[in-house]
Write a protein that holds these residues in place. Structure first.
Motif, short mmCIF file in Angstrom:
data_model
loop_
_atom_site.label_atom_id
_atom_site.label_comp_id
_atom_site.label_asym_id
_atom_site.label_seq_id
_atom_site.Cartn_x
_atom_site.Cartn_y
_atom_site.Cartn_z
N ASN A 227 0.85 -1.19 0.00
CA ASN A 227 0.00 0.00 0.00
C ASN A 227 0.89 1.24 0.00
O ASN A 227 1.79 1.36 0.84
CB ASN A 227 -0.90 0.03 1.24
N ILE A 228 0.66 2.15 -0.92
CA ILE A 228 1.47 3.37 -1.00
C ILE A 228 0.57 4.58 -0.80
O ILE A 228 -0.34 4.84 -1.58
CB ILE A 228 2.20 3.46 -2.35
N PHE A 229 0.82 5.29 0.29
CA PHE A 229 0.01 6.45 0.66
C PHE A 229 0.51 7.67 -0.12
O PHE A 229 1.69 8.00 -0.09
CB PHE A 229 0.13 6.71 2.16
N ILE A 230 -0.39 8.35 -0.81
CA ILE A 230 -0.03 9.55 -1.58
C ILE A 230 -0.52 10.76 -0.81
O ILE A 230 -1.72 10.96 -0.62
CB ILE A 230 -0.63 9.50 -2.99
N SER A 231 0.42 11.58 -0.36
CA SER A 231 0.11 12.71 0.52
C SER A 231 0.48 14.02 -0.15
O SER A 231 1.58 14.18 -0.68
CB SER A 231 0.89 12.56 1.84
N SER A 232 -0.46 14.99 -0.12
CA SER A 232 -0.21 16.33 -0.64
C SER A 232 -1.45 17.16 -0.41
O SER A 232 -2.50 16.65 0.01
CB SER A 232 0.10 16.28 -2.15
N ASN B 82 -0.89 -0.67 -4.55
CA ASN B 82 -2.17 -0.10 -4.16
C ASN B 82 -2.00 1.36 -3.74
O ASN B 82 -1.46 1.63 -2.67
CB ASN B 82 -2.77 -0.88 -2.98
N PRO B 83 -2.44 2.30 -4.56
CA PRO B 83 -2.37 3.70 -4.14
C PRO B 83 -3.46 4.00 -3.12
O PRO B 83 -4.61 3.57 -3.28
CB PRO B 83 -2.60 4.47 -5.44
N ILE B 84 -3.12 4.69 -2.06
CA ILE B 84 -4.09 5.06 -1.02
C ILE B 84 -4.27 6.57 -1.06
O ILE B 84 -3.36 7.33 -0.73
CB ILE B 84 -3.61 4.62 0.38
N MET B 85 -5.47 7.00 -1.48
CA MET B 85 -5.76 8.43 -1.63
C MET B 85 -7.15 8.72 -1.08
O MET B 85 -8.11 7.99 -1.39
CB MET B 85 -5.67 8.84 -3.10
N SER B 86 -7.27 9.76 -0.28
CA SER B 86 -8.53 10.05 0.40
C SER B 86 -9.67 10.35 -0.58
O SER B 86 -10.81 9.93 -0.36
CB SER B 86 -8.34 11.24 1.35
N GLU B 87 -9.37 11.07 -1.68
CA GLU B 87 -10.44 11.47 -2.59
C GLU B 87 -11.00 10.31 -3.41
O GLU B 87 -12.03 10.44 -4.08
CB GLU B 87 -9.96 12.60 -3.53
N TYR B 88 -10.34 9.15 -3.37
CA TYR B 88 -10.83 7.97 -4.10
C TYR B 88 -11.48 6.95 -3.17
O TYR B 88 -11.75 5.83 -3.57
CB TYR B 88 -9.68 7.31 -4.86
N CYS C 211 0.25 1.40 5.62
CA CYS C 211 0.96 1.46 4.33
C CYS C 211 2.42 1.08 4.50
O CYS C 211 3.00 1.19 5.57
CB CYS C 211 0.85 2.86 3.74
N GLN C 212 3.01 0.63 3.39
CA GLN C 212 4.42 0.23 3.39
C GLN C 212 5.33 1.33 2.83
O GLN C 212 6.55 1.22 2.90
CB GLN C 212 4.61 -1.05 2.58
N MET C 213 4.73 2.36 2.27
CA MET C 213 5.50 3.47 1.72
C MET C 213 4.60 4.69 1.59
O MET C 213 3.37 4.56 1.51
CB MET C 213 6.09 3.11 0.35
N SER C 214 5.21 5.87 1.60
CA SER C 214 4.46 7.10 1.39
C SER C 214 5.15 7.96 0.34
O SER C 214 6.38 8.04 0.30
CB SER C 214 4.36 7.90 2.70
N ILE C 215 4.35 8.57 -0.52
CA ILE C 215 4.86 9.52 -1.50
C ILE C 215 4.33 10.89 -1.11
O ILE C 215 3.11 11.12 -1.10
CB ILE C 215 4.41 9.17 -2.93
N MET C 216 5.23 11.81 -0.74
CA MET C 216 4.84 13.17 -0.35
C MET C 216 5.09 14.09 -1.55
O MET C 216 6.20 14.12 -2.08
CB MET C 216 5.67 13.65 0.84
N ILE C 217 4.05 14.81 -1.96
CA ILE C 217 4.17 15.74 -3.09
C ILE C 217 4.06 17.16 -2.55
O ILE C 217 3.03 17.53 -1.97
CB ILE C 217 3.07 15.50 -4.14
N GLU D 227 7.33 8.47 12.33
CA GLU D 227 7.12 7.76 13.60
C GLU D 227 6.96 6.26 13.37
O GLU D 227 7.42 5.45 14.18
CB GLU D 227 5.88 8.32 14.30
N ARG D 228 6.32 5.88 12.27
CA ARG D 228 6.09 4.47 11.96
C ARG D 228 7.22 3.86 11.15
O ARG D 228 7.16 2.71 10.76
CB ARG D 228 4.78 4.32 11.19
N LYS D 229 8.27 4.68 10.89
CA LYS D 229 9.43 4.22 10.10
C LYS D 229 9.00 3.73 8.71
O LYS D 229 9.50 2.73 8.20
CB LYS D 229 10.20 3.14 10.85
N ILE D 230 8.06 4.45 8.13
CA ILE D 230 7.59 4.14 6.78
C ILE D 230 8.45 4.91 5.78
O ILE D 230 8.60 6.13 5.88
CB ILE D 230 6.11 4.56 6.61
N PRO D 231 9.05 4.24 4.80
CA PRO D 231 9.89 4.94 3.80
C PRO D 231 9.10 6.01 3.07
O PRO D 231 7.92 5.82 2.75
CB PRO D 231 10.31 3.82 2.85
#
Length: 354
Positions: A4-9, A31-37, A59-65, A90-94
């Motif tokens: 699961n990859i969290f997309i944050s922006s 698996n992209p994780i996005m609030s608007e979807y 999630c196992q990773m996060s993408i910050m935009i 804090e969760r040591k998520i890449p």
């Protein structure tokens, strides 16, 4: 399991870019994780904002935009995106950190403004807070590489390359038979010679386990220090096995150990000093890292745990700084904590394999 990859922006100003990133993540099989979807489950007991933070933890990773808007401010004075970044840490998520190239240019101008003159940056909202978020990420002890983008195409291209690098490094770390076999052969040859010389089965078994332990990347610090002090890795293993603590080993070798706070260690072991300055004080090598301690390979893995999850001397200071030579160790308190943790793990590994 698909990661699961969290997309944050911020959302409204980056809708097109977020949609393109989502498409890329899906095409790669993640698996992209996005609030608007609707990928975030909104729990009755939690606010919509807190639900996003909870989703991040799965999630196992996060993408910050990072674009030109800082975003909605939470009760703690930080934006939701900023808090999502802190949750990932804090969760040591890449984290993969994508930053608008123009924003990075504005940040350089902002930092060069020594007189503190009020400055305006076209199209930016709360620029100083955006710059602070970028600084917080880039000054992290690990996983701190910024990836610039100028448009949607460059963002997708750079992100794809970064994901390929992470997956490739993870596969190499997980399935590198050549590296593993070389270590095994070297350990067996050295152990065999030790067995022939000593003719003691139990000692030879301990020697084999210890030798293999020190060849592992996560124990490089202990190996480098003991090999330098003892003169060779083979001799170091033999001498380490004779002692119940790292301190006892150092006393046996008449090593002068100077423990100090981080500020003093930084001054004495400053990277601005020349090699000759260090050599004149008997120092051969200087190391900088942090706690919890992780190897570069482990940091690149998805959801990897620290190799040494030991607590620093204080929450405010997690830095590890030390230098060593054949008869001297200069170290801050965190470095001593880490070296002792490595030695303790060595002894426990030997006991476990007896």
């Amino acid at each position: 399991m698909k990661p699961n990859i969290f997309i944050s922006s911020t959302i409204n100003d980056l809708t097109h870019l977020r949609d393109s990133i989502r498409d890329l993540i899906s095409e790669l099989g993640y698996n992209p994780i996005m609030s608007e979807y609707g990928d975030v489950g909104y729990l009755p007991s939690e606010s919509a904002e807190d639900s996003c933070y909870l989703a991040m933890k799965d999630c196992q990773m996060s993408i910050m935009i990072i674009g030109k808007r800082y975003g909605s401010i939470s009760e703690n004075g930080l934006s939701i995106t900023h808090n999502e970044f802190k949750t990932a840490r804090e969760r040591k998520i890449p984290v993969i950190f994508l930053v608008n190239e123009e924003v990075l240019s504005f940040k350089r101008v902002f930092e060069a403004n020594e007189k503190g003159i009020q400055m305006n940056f076209p199209g930016m909202e709360n620029p100083s807070q955006i710059f602070e978020l970028i600084r917080e990420f880039s000054e992290s002890k690990y996983n701190n590489g910024l990836i610039a983008y100028t448009n949607v195409q460059s963002a997708k291209k750079n992100l794809k390359q970064q994901l390929a690098h992470i997956v490739g490094d993870l596969l190499k770390r997980k399935f590198d038979p050549v590296q593993s076999e070389i270590k095994d052969i070297l350990s067996e040859i050295t152990t065999l010679r030790h067995l022939l010389l000593k003719n003691e089965q139990e000692i030879a078994q301990q020697f084999s386990v210890a030798f293999r332990f020190l060849l592992n990347e996560e124990n490089d610090y202990l190996r480098d220090v003991s090999e330098t002090i003892s003169g060779s890795l083979e001799k170091a293993v033999t001498e380490l096995l004779k002692h119940n603590s790292f301190k006892s080993y150092l006393e046996f070798k008449n090593v002068q150990v100077s423990e100090m706070d981080t500020k003093t260690a930084q001054e004495k072991l400053s990277t601005k000093k020349s090699t000759e300055d260090f050599k004149s004080n008997g120092l051969i090598k200087i190391n900088y890292s942090g706690l919890p301690f992780e190897t570069s390979r482990n940091r690149a893995s998805i959801g990897g745990e620290p190799n040494y999850d030991v607590k620093p001397i204080s929450k405010e200071d997690s830095r590890v700084i030390f230098g060593f030579g054949k008869k001297i160790i200069l170290a801050n308190y965190n470095a001593i904590i880490l070296l002792n943790a490595m030695y303790d793990k060595l002894k426990k590994t030997i006991e476990k394999n007896n």
